[in-house]
Design a protein around this motif. Sequence first.
Motif: not given
Length: 235
Positions: A23-25, A68-70, A156-159
């Motif tokens: 979800s952050c991505l 976006d799947t759980a 990757t980093s969503a941050y």
Amino acid sequence: MDKESYDYLVKIVLAGPSGTGKSCLLERFVKGRWNDEIQHTVGIDFASRIVIVGMGNQQKRIKIQLWDTAGQEKFRSVARNYYRGAAGAVLVYDITNKDSFCELSSWVSDIRAMAPSTLCVVLAGSKCDLQEQREVSTEEAAEFCSAKQIASAHETSAYSGTQVDDCFLSVVSTILTRIELGEIDPQDQSLGIQYGDLSSSQPSHNTSVTNWWASITNWDDLVRLERQTRSRCCL
Ligand SMILES: Nc1nc2c(ncn2[C@@H]2O[C@H](COP(=O)(O)OP(=O)(O)OP(=O)(O)O)[C@@H](O)[C@H]2O)c(=O)[nH]1
């Protein structure tokens, strides 16, 4: 040209164990921001973004519809249903969590069992800003990709935003190349691709054909459309 216009609409699913940062991505890719208050996904979430792929006069505007799947085990059977009809998948593990990497084989099997055989999969090793906590090496991820015929691996980093756009653009570029090579037919409604208003190759007899998933922007849309599809099946 309308900024909402596009050549193709492409359905891409985000899949992988819970807590890996899917979800952050999605938030980083679609909204360009870091959100540290994201909750576990319940069922499924949606978002979309238009990207430009290709060079010169070969450039195409692609609208990516992200599902976006759980990742939590209790939602896994629900999530599986939504792999159906996907053109691409971003399979996410957490580079700081070896267990999340070891679980990936079963996620690949699930996705490939439900999605069309033309599905393009890429791997995202998330949280690469946490290098000092790394438990999975880049080489292990590359080996996994070649063993499972996964198109490419990204850390990757969503941050920080590192490699997030590259990861999504690589799955879309691969799909576009395969359309151009004639390996994927955008007129086949089951393959997770639909012509947009800019597409010159769209034959006129197909202008009214819309994939059932194309207008989904939230959970309510999904429930409504699924009900309609089910009631039509009973006629
Ligand atoms: N340091 C760091 N933390 C991250 C990153 N991405 C996600 N996280 C954290 O990881 C946790 C899980 O992130 P989510 O995006 O909710 O994970 P998910 O895969 O969607 O989880 P489910 O919805 O349960 O499947 C959260 O606490 C995030 O703040 C990242 O790039 N760097």
